[in-house]
Write a protein that holds these residues in place. Structure first.
Motif, PDB file in Angstrom:
ATOM      1  N   UNK A 288      15.655 -29.788  32.880  1.00 62.55           N
ATOM      2  CA  UNK A 288      15.497 -29.415  31.440  1.00 62.55           C
ATOM      3  C   UNK A 288      16.765 -28.479  31.262  1.00 62.55           C
ATOM      4  N   UNK A 289      17.439 -27.738  32.249  1.00 59.90           N
ATOM      5  CA  UNK A 289      18.698 -26.793  32.066  1.00 59.90           C
ATOM      6  C   UNK A 289      19.592 -27.907  31.646  1.00 59.90           C
TER       7      UNK A 289
ATOM      8  N   UNK B   7      31.013 -18.339  44.751  1.00 57.01           N
ATOM      9  CA  UNK B   7      31.400 -19.191  45.993  1.00 57.01           C
ATOM     10  C   UNK B   7      32.256 -20.353  45.441  1.00 57.01           C
ATOM     11  N   UNK B   8      32.346 -20.575  44.398  1.00 53.98           N
ATOM     12  CA  UNK B   8      33.358 -21.403  43.779  1.00 53.98           C
ATOM     13  C   UNK B   8      34.818 -21.016  44.426  1.00 53.98           C
TER      14      UNK B   8
ATOM     15  N   UNK C  82      36.801 -35.706  55.232  1.00 53.03           N
ATOM     16  CA  UNK C  82      36.067 -37.005  55.084  1.00 53.03           C
ATOM     17  C   UNK C  82      36.921 -37.896  55.151  1.00 53.03           C
TER      18      UNK C  82
ATOM     19  N   UNK D 218      11.628 -22.953  29.201  1.00 54.66           N
ATOM     20  CA  UNK D 218      12.687 -23.286  29.891  1.00 54.66           C
ATOM     21  C   UNK D 218      13.930 -22.424  29.522  1.00 54.66           C
TER      22      UNK D 218
ATOM     23  N   UNK E 272      34.130 -36.855  41.710  1.00 55.13           N
ATOM     24  CA  UNK E 272      33.996 -36.686  43.190  1.00 55.13           C
ATOM     25  C   UNK E 272      34.411 -35.432  43.749  1.00 55.13           C
TER      26      UNK E 272
ATOM     27  N   UNK F 222      30.249 -43.201  55.395  1.00 54.29           N
ATOM     28  CA  UNK F 222      30.279 -41.815  55.399  1.00 54.29           C
ATOM     29  C   UNK F 222      31.814 -41.258  55.058  1.00 54.29           C
TER      30      UNK F 222
ATOM     31  N   UNK G 151      30.634 -28.092  49.680  1.00 50.23           N
ATOM     32  CA  UNK G 151      31.122 -26.844  50.539  1.00 50.23           C
ATOM     33  C   UNK G 151      30.193 -25.663  50.471  1.00 50.23           C
ATOM     34  N   UNK G 152      30.013 -25.498  48.947  1.00 52.13           N
ATOM     35  CA  UNK G 152      29.251 -24.321  48.648  1.00 52.13           C
ATOM     36  C   UNK G 152      27.781 -24.274  49.228  1.00 52.13           C
TER      37      UNK G 152
ATOM     38  N   UNK H 107      14.258 -29.831  22.535  1.00 57.87           N
ATOM     39  CA  UNK H 107      13.129 -29.575  23.651  1.00 57.87           C
ATOM     40  C   UNK H 107      12.342 -30.860  23.658  1.00 57.87           C
TER      41      UNK H 107
ATOM     42  N   UNK I 110      24.829 -22.393  52.477  1.00 59.97           N
ATOM     43  CA  UNK I 110      23.441 -22.305  52.697  1.00 59.97           C
ATOM     44  C   UNK I 110      22.697 -23.144  53.602  1.00 59.97           C
TER      45      UNK I 110
ATOM     46  N   UNK J  79      34.924 -29.786  58.488  1.00 62.14           N
ATOM     47  CA  UNK J  79      33.752 -30.238  57.632  1.00 62.14           C
ATOM     48  C   UNK J  79      34.202 -31.027  56.295  1.00 62.14           C
TER      49      UNK J  79
ATOM     50  N   UNK K  22      21.145 -29.181  26.900  1.00 64.30           N
ATOM     51  CA  UNK K  22      22.313 -28.949  26.380  1.00 64.30           C
ATOM     52  C   UNK K  22      22.941 -30.082  25.390  1.00 64.30           C
TER      53      UNK K  22
ATOM     54  N   UNK L 208      33.680 -30.150  46.329  1.00 65.93           N
ATOM     55  CA  UNK L 208      33.721 -28.838  46.416  1.00 65.93           C
ATOM     56  C   UNK L 208      32.158 -28.115  46.515  1.00 65.93           C
ATOM     57  N   UNK L 209      31.383 -28.546  45.452  1.00 66.24           N
ATOM     58  CA  UNK L 209      30.088 -27.874  45.237  1.00 66.24           C
ATOM     59  C   UNK L 209      29.382 -28.247  46.803  1.00 66.24           C
TER      60      UNK L 209
ATOM     61  N   UNK M 174      16.067 -20.000  31.803  1.00 67.61           N
ATOM     62  CA  UNK M 174      17.375 -20.453  32.033  1.00 67.61           C
ATOM     63  C   UNK M 174      18.325 -19.406  31.859  1.00 67.61           C
TER      64      UNK M 174
ATOM     65  N   UNK N 184      29.505 -36.575  51.661  1.00 74.83           N
ATOM     66  CA  UNK N 184      30.137 -35.350  51.345  1.00 74.83           C
ATOM     67  C   UNK N 184      29.792 -34.420  52.460  1.00 74.83           C
TER      68      UNK N 184
ATOM     69  N   UNK O  56      35.124 -21.520  47.923  1.00 77.07           N
ATOM     70  CA  UNK O  56      35.454 -22.884  48.175  1.00 77.07           C
ATOM     71  C   UNK O  56      36.800 -23.074  47.696  1.00 77.07           C
TER      72      UNK O  56
ATOM     73  N   UNK P 257      12.312 -30.516  37.533  1.00 74.68           N
ATOM     74  CA  UNK P 257      12.103 -29.932  36.063  1.00 74.68           C
ATOM     75  C   UNK P 257      13.114 -29.116  35.784  1.00 74.68           C
ATOM     76  N   UNK P 258      13.253 -27.985  36.380  1.00 73.59           N
ATOM     77  CA  UNK P 258      14.254 -26.874  35.973  1.00 73.59           C
ATOM     78  C   UNK P 258      15.499 -27.292  35.683  1.00 73.59           C
TER      79      UNK P 258
END
Lengths: 476, 288
Positions: free
Chosen positions: A247-248, B20-21, B85, B2, A416, B109, A424-425, A256, A429, B82, A252, A421-422, B6, A195, B24, A243-244
């Motif tokens: 769990x998140x 951000x989406x 691919x 949690x 995929x 890749x 790219x986000x 728990x 960062x 970038x 769903x 796209x995620x 959350x 990716x 993108x 863990x976060x």
């Protein structure tokens, strides 16, 4: 003396024994034992606390520690292999590391219990659990350098460079569980590589799953100079993010209790698949103690928890105390944060976290750096003053990068394009993080110092005394 | 515990996430609808090995992948945006490690559309590994030979070798795929690792060219003077790295100079880009 204090002191003494034997200061063992016994003797008579007299025998723990280390070491010695030619069917017992055309992995001959480290060409590709026909020259790992001791800590007694012959003849001949988990781990690294471009995929792979592969010499140097290498070392931080996210995600679908159980399994799998690094194990043990304490309704004592974790890990592998830098850094950083940070906060007058938690990050980083400084100097001979600023700048971005990293892996199974796209986000960062690392590498202000164990010991004694007196002042 | 975390993080995170989406999504749409493509021919610095990239009108054709030293991936990440691919075509001129070694990592890749090769088999473990990786990734292979033509908009690729004879040669180098790429009116000849005997064989099949990828890393046993005089390249590119074969040889460099060709080499210039616009070729180098 209460049981928990007895435990604390005896464990410390045991660890001291292991420590002294590791660095071959056996004579000190007798000296320190004598001092302690004598000291307790004098103290109990002076203060007329004769109940303390039995504790003259406490130093027995130091000797136990030393003997235990020696026993473990002699076990290793029995597995030594003589240098010379080697031609035996062996099993690959580690997840191979690949770096710029070179593979590195451990093998164990089928009929011996000795581990050999092999470095060879990029191909044929070798996997954990492969049975290989291998032929080449091996050299005994003597233990005459830090690296060789590190190899001993991993149970490796010989090394082979570029075997003449290497052929995979069977697959999955070692632990099935590890085979499965390593496959997941390697597949995760591959997903990032599919990716994202190389440096970004290496960084997010390091942040989420740990590891230094794929960075190239230049960027690894940048991380060292900016003091950010620790980001790609696994720690309890990764566990808490995982863990976060888990769990998140699972809450769903499940209740728990079920979510907690699934998450715990994933955590256990995560620890194994990332190579069971010291830092992660420490966090896992201490985390379990927190949970256990609340479950049993007992008070949680940090000092004892730290010592307990260290004790368990050293019992499993005595060499880890002196020859595993990750172990040392992990414990020291934690202790530094716990004991130094409150004083830094009050010294600097910090009451809130600050914009993007810069105040929090500054005191945490400074506290940790003060605590690990000598270890960094001894092992890497490099410390940059600007690393404080680099870390403050970058730390706030790490949790979301890690979380997105795990999310990308989960989503890739589903779709995929969405994971692309995620990516790219998260790429945004990562670009910022890479830029910060490169910037502070160029702004590096190195401290170059000749450290030896004497200086290190003095440093820590002074530090401990400082903390002791600052604590007393705080309570007065 | 949690649920609380959350909830707290949910509102802020979702907002940031949506922002951000959108970004993108915008990048995605922008790139599909507004891209203006240039025509570029890259000679990638992969050390001692060959790798060229034709970046023509938005499609990518990679010719060879260099040795398995990680350089191809690194250089490609600097060349391609970038989000790209996907490599449309990969050509393997001949199954030698310094030409296909980097392709294994590439196939992991990047998505590859199709692999073009000669069909000559190599018994080396690495070649078999490459074949199995390509199979794992469901990448199709197609054999090409003399007479085959590939067309896309302004690009025409004419395959000159291998022919019925060269494909049977014992020396893998001489069985290399050789093709002429016509980008508009600019002609580029890519020669793999062929030697002077094979060069003489094809002298009559090629007119003059503008760009030449010098055969076999500038070995003195290639780049025959008659051949060079006949094709008379304006610019020649030598892909070479540290080696013990004496590549590129002084003789070859002199011969190229004597036919008036400008010479660029990856060991000195790093990765080199030849930008083709109408009838002009602009050459950009990484290092001076």
């Amino acid at each position: 003396m209460s049981p928990h204090r007895i435990f604390f002191y005896s464990a410390i003494l045991f660890l001291t024994g292991v420590f002294l034997k590791s660095i071959e200061l056996s004579s000190f063992i007798l000296i320190i034992s004598g001092v302690i016994s004598f000291g307790i003797l004098i103290y109990s008579f002076l203060r007329k606390r004769y109940k303390l007299l039995p504790f003259i025998l406490l130093p027995v723990f130091i000797i136990t520690g030393a003997v235990y280390y020696q026993w473990d070491h002699s076990n290793l010695l029995t597995k030594f292999l003589t240098s010379g030619s080697f031609n035996e069917d062996s099993i690959v017992v580690s997840n191979p590391k690949k770096e710029e055309g070179i593979q590195e992995f451990y093998i164990k001959p089928k009929n011996k219990d000795s581990k050999i480290i092999v470095q060879t060409r990029a191909y044929p590709l070798v996997e954990y659990g492969d049975e290989v026909k291998i032929e080449g020259d091996i050299q005994t790992v003597e233990g005459s350098s830090g690296y060789e001791n590190f190899l001993h800590k991993n149970g490796v007694v010989a090394r082979m460079y570029f075997p003449e012959k290497l052929e995979v003849i069977d697959k999955n001949k070692a632990s099935n569980v590890k085979f499965f988990l390593y496959k997941i781990r390697n597949k995760s690294e591959l997903i990032f590589q599919k990716l994202l471009p190389p440096l970004k995929s290496a960084l997010i792979n390091g942040l989420t799953l740990g590891g230094y592969s794929g960075f190239g010499d230049e960027f690894r140097d940048d991380m060292k100079k900016s003091g950010t290498t620790h980001l790609v070392a696994l720690s309890g931080y990764n566990i808490s993010i995982l863990v976060w996210v888990c769990m998140a995600f699972f809450l769903y679908f499940f209740k728990r209790r079920t979510s907690i159980i699934i998450t715990l399994f994933i955590i256990a799998g995560f620890v194994v698949m990332t190579g069971a690094e010291s830092s992660v194990i420490r966090a896992a043990i201490m985390g379990s103690l927190v949970v256990a304490a609340s479950y049993f309704g007992r008070l949680y004592d940090l000092k004892n928890s730290v010592v307990f974790a260290a004790l368990i890990m050293v019992i499993f592998n005595p060499k880890v105390l002196v020859f595993d830098v990750g172990f040392q850094l992990s414990f020291l950083a934690l202790l530094g944060i716990v004991y130094l940070k409150p004083h830094l906060d009050s010294l600097l007058g910090f009451k809130d976290q600050g914009f993007m938690a810069w105040k929090e990050n500054l005191t945490v980083t400074t506290a940790a750096q003060i605590a690990v400084f000598p270890i960094l100097m001894v092992n890497f001979e490099y410390f940059s003053l600007s690393s404080l600023i680099a870390n403050v700048a970058i730390l706030e971005l790490i949790p979301i990068t890690m979380a997105l990293g795990f999310l990308i892996l989960l989503l890739y199974i589903v779709s995929y394009p969405i994971s692309l796209m995620l990516s790219w986000v998260v790429g945004i960062f990562l670009s910022i993080e890479i830029a910060i690392i490169k910037l502070f590498s160029s702004l590096s202000i190195p401290i170059v110092f000749n450290m030896n164990w004497v200086v290190v010991s003095i440093y820590y004694i002074v530090l401990i005394l400082l903390i002791y007196f600052m604590d007393r002042r705080a309570y007065v | 515990m949690f649920k609380k975390i959350t909830e707290q993080l949910n509102k802020r995170s979702i907002l940031i996430f949506i922002i951000f989406l959108s970004i993108a999504g915008f990048v995605f749409v922008y790139n599909i609808f507004t891209k203006e493509y240039s025509n570029e021919l890259y000679f990638i610095d992969v050390g001692q090995g060959d790798s060229e990239l034709l970046n023509i009108d938005g499609i990518q054709i990679l010719v060879d992948g260099g040795p398995p030293n990680g350089k191809l991936i690194h250089e490609l990440s600097n060349i391609l945006p970038f989000h790209d691919r996907y490599i449309d075509l990969v050509v393997i001129t001949h199954p030698q490690l310094d030409h296909f070694g980097g392709l294994i990592e590439l196939s992991k890749r990047y998505k590859i559309g199709l692999v073009l090769y000669t069909g000559v088999k190599s018994s080396s473990q690495a070649a078999q590994d490459l074949e199995s990786y390509l199979k794992d990734e469901n990448i199709q292979g197609l054999k090409i030979a003399k007479g085959d033509i590939i067309k896309y908009k302004d690009l025409t690729i004419r395959v000159i070798l291998p022919d019925k004879e060269t494909i049977k040669y014992e020396d893998l180098n001489d069985s290399s795929i050789v093709f002429l790429a016509e980008i508009g009116s600019v002609k580029a000849l890519l020669t793999g690792d062929i030697g002077e005997e094979v060069e003489r064989k094809i002298i009559d099949e090629i007119d003059t060219v503008d760009i030449l990828k010098v055969a076999h890393h500038g070995s003195k046993y290639s780049s025959n003077i008659d051949f060079l005089r006949s094709i008379s390249p304006d610019v020649s590119f030598i892909q070479v790295g540290k080696n013990s074969y004496g590549h590129p040889s002084e003789d070859t460099l002199n011969r190229l100079g004597s036919v008036g060709s400008q010479i660029f080499r990856t060991d000195i210039h790093g990765t080199i880009k030849a930008e083709i616009e109408n009838d002009t070729i602009k050459v950009f180098t990484k290092k001076k």
